[in-house]
Design a protein around this motif. Structure first.
Motif, PDB file in Angstrom:
ATOM      1  N   SER A 114      -5.331   7.868  -0.751  1.00 38.10           N
ATOM      2  CA  SER A 114      -4.281   8.509  -1.551  1.00 38.10           C
ATOM      3  C   SER A 114      -4.820   8.779  -2.952  1.00 38.10           C
ATOM      4  O   SER A 114      -5.746   8.138  -3.418  1.00 38.10           O
ATOM      5  N   SER A 184       1.904   1.071  -8.361  1.00 39.93           N
ATOM      6  CA  SER A 184       1.643   1.357  -6.956  1.00 39.93           C
ATOM      7  C   SER A 184       0.416   0.595  -6.456  1.00 39.93           C
ATOM      8  O   SER A 184       0.467  -0.080  -5.419  1.00 39.93           O
ATOM      9  N   ASP A 188       0.082  -2.694  -3.678  1.00 36.32           N
ATOM     10  CA  ASP A 188      -0.844  -2.685  -2.536  1.00 36.32           C
ATOM     11  C   ASP A 188      -1.762  -3.907  -2.578  1.00 36.32           C
ATOM     12  O   ASP A 188      -1.986  -4.564  -1.564  1.00 36.32           O
TER      13      ASP A 188
ATOM     14  N   THR B 166      10.285  -0.597   4.175  1.00 37.38           N
ATOM     15  CA  THR B 166       9.533   0.429   3.452  1.00 37.38           C
ATOM     16  C   THR B 166      10.442   1.166   2.462  1.00 37.38           C
ATOM     17  O   THR B 166      10.030   1.447   1.323  1.00 37.38           O
ATOM     18  N   ALA B 167      11.677   1.456   2.902  1.00 33.87           N
ATOM     19  CA  ALA B 167      12.636   2.144   2.015  1.00 33.87           C
ATOM     20  C   ALA B 167      12.965   1.272   0.803  1.00 33.87           C
ATOM     21  O   ALA B 167      12.995   1.760  -0.341  1.00 33.87           O
ATOM     22  N   ARG B 170      10.069   1.266  -1.622  1.00 41.29           N
ATOM     23  CA  ARG B 170      10.040   2.503  -2.431  1.00 41.29           C
ATOM     24  C   ARG B 170      11.056   2.443  -3.551  1.00 41.29           C
ATOM     25  O   ARG B 170      10.779   2.819  -4.687  1.00 41.29           O
ATOM     26  N   GLN B 171      12.273   1.961  -3.214  1.00 43.05           N
ATOM     27  CA  GLN B 171      13.325   1.901  -4.212  1.00 43.05           C
ATOM     28  C   GLN B 171      12.963   0.932  -5.343  1.00 43.05           C
ATOM     29  O   GLN B 171      13.127   1.249  -6.522  1.00 43.05           O
ATOM     30  N   MET B 173       9.978   0.122  -6.274  1.00 40.75           N
ATOM     31  CA  MET B 173       8.900   0.711  -7.077  1.00 40.75           C
ATOM     32  C   MET B 173       9.449   1.723  -8.071  1.00 40.75           C
ATOM     33  O   MET B 173       8.975   1.811  -9.212  1.00 40.75           O
ATOM     34  N   THR B 174      10.473   2.461  -7.633  1.00 41.48           N
ATOM     35  CA  THR B 174      11.112   3.409  -8.549  1.00 41.48           C
ATOM     36  C   THR B 174      11.746   2.680  -9.732  1.00 41.48           C
ATOM     37  O   THR B 174      11.563   3.068 -10.894  1.00 41.48           O
TER      38      THR B 174
END
Lengths: 236, 236
Positions: A114, A184, A188, B166-167, B170-171, B173-174
């Protein structure tokens, strides 16, 4: 091992033990490959680790079947039965170590394929992996030599690895707070550190099955002080 | 179960099965308590979950010993042997679900007792926990009723739970990127979500042992399509 009327039975037990060590060797190789690829960014190597996890799984199923045949046909008792049950438990933990190696490879592949603000630093993670691989080797060695005393050392090393994980977590949180563009890659790296910490847990489990195998006592869920008494070491 | 010459043997197998379900009920209660405490901030409840994990561990050791006595004294074959080995594997996963519930409680206690910029929102995590507890209940129910078809449903639900994780990631991380002051609470929430995702994995494992128990086939490491063929469902 004890003497059996049937030489064939001895051979079967020995074969199962050898296969466990082979499976352990394969799993160790999977971790080392995943970490090497992490340091070099070698995508093909990540792919190989991901694909080769099927070999680990196949070995688990095969050894599991061997154990069930031995129980059904040989009706083992006492230390032989403990050996077979220890093998069944050990291969479950080895298979899950294999899963963790695969997770590291999957995560590594995502990182290197990525577009990133910056590549993560894997120095700490790679040091943690050295400790974890060393723990796995010693757990397998204890299984091979029926050495119950290794469980104590591994319990203490596992505490050290947990502390390394906490230190890595703190460092990653500092990076993220200082520069949110590193969030990010930090997350990871955190998952990779977590996978390594779990490899340590599974290795500790394996060393505990060896105590059960040798001493006939279940020391899981026992404190380090109690384990010392159990294997005949006085504290301090 | 099959007819045995010894009624006593039937009774022993039935007792072990009942104890597995009791252990499952206790583990389910541990998850529910940890999540309840997470929503209410009840520190005493966190403490109770942390302490009560010892009960889960003690049950695992006790059932494990029962199984070893049965193998040594009754020399079970075929489906009886599969039952005993399935129990040995099932209680390992139940014990690890207990560990995850304890981790959630430990993390929750840290969150509520430290000074924070803001408390995390546990709505998504609590929804994930509902799915995971439902998976555990159905795995135990499949074990009680010897229902091999549940494995398929659980494999599909586990995929859903992985997607929820995973959702949530993502949230979180936002949140972290928008406001770095939320990093600490987001990482804690992430670990709680991860623990719940693992409860789903362990529940799926248990449902797979039921297939092995009923069909005599090991379906671990098998795709959903292959499982459909195995239990006699055609795809689609």
């Amino acid at each position: 091992m004890s003497d059996h009327i049937s030489k064939q039975f001895d051979l079967e037990l020995e074969t199962v033990r050898t296969r466990v060590l082979q499976m352990g060797g394969l799993v160790e190789q999977q971790i080392l490959s995943a970490i090497d690829a992490l340091l070099s960014g070698d995508i093909e190597r990540f792919d190989k680790v991901i694909v080769d996890d099927a070999l680990v799984n196949a070995l688990e199923v095969a050894i599991d079947e061997d154990c069930q045949h031995i129980i059904a046909r040989r009706q083992p008792a006492a230390s032989d039965l403990r050996m077979v049950i220890s093998v069944i438990k050990t291969i479950t933990d080895l298979e899950r170590i294999g899963d963790e190696a695969q997770k590291i490879a999957r995560m590594g592949k995502i990182i290197y394929t990525s577009e990133r603000y910056q590549l993560p630093r894997f120095r700490e993670v790679s040091k943690m992996a050295e400790v974890a691989v060393n723990m796995l080797r010693r757990a397998l060695d204890a299984f091979a030599r029926l050495d119950a005393s290794a469980a104590l050392e591994l319990a203490e090393e596992d505490k050290g690895l947990d502390e390394d994980f906490t230190a890595e977590l703190r460092q990653l949180m500092t990076f993220m707070m200082e520069d949110p563009r590193t969030i990010s890659m930090s997350i990871d790296t955190l998952f990779i550190a977590k996978a390594i910490e779990r490899i340590g847990d599974h290795s500790k489990n394996i060393s505990e099955y060896v105590v059960y195998l040798v001493k006939g006592k279940d020391i899981r869920h026992t404190s380090i002080e109690e384990i010392k008494r159990e294997i005949g070491l006085t504290a301090g």
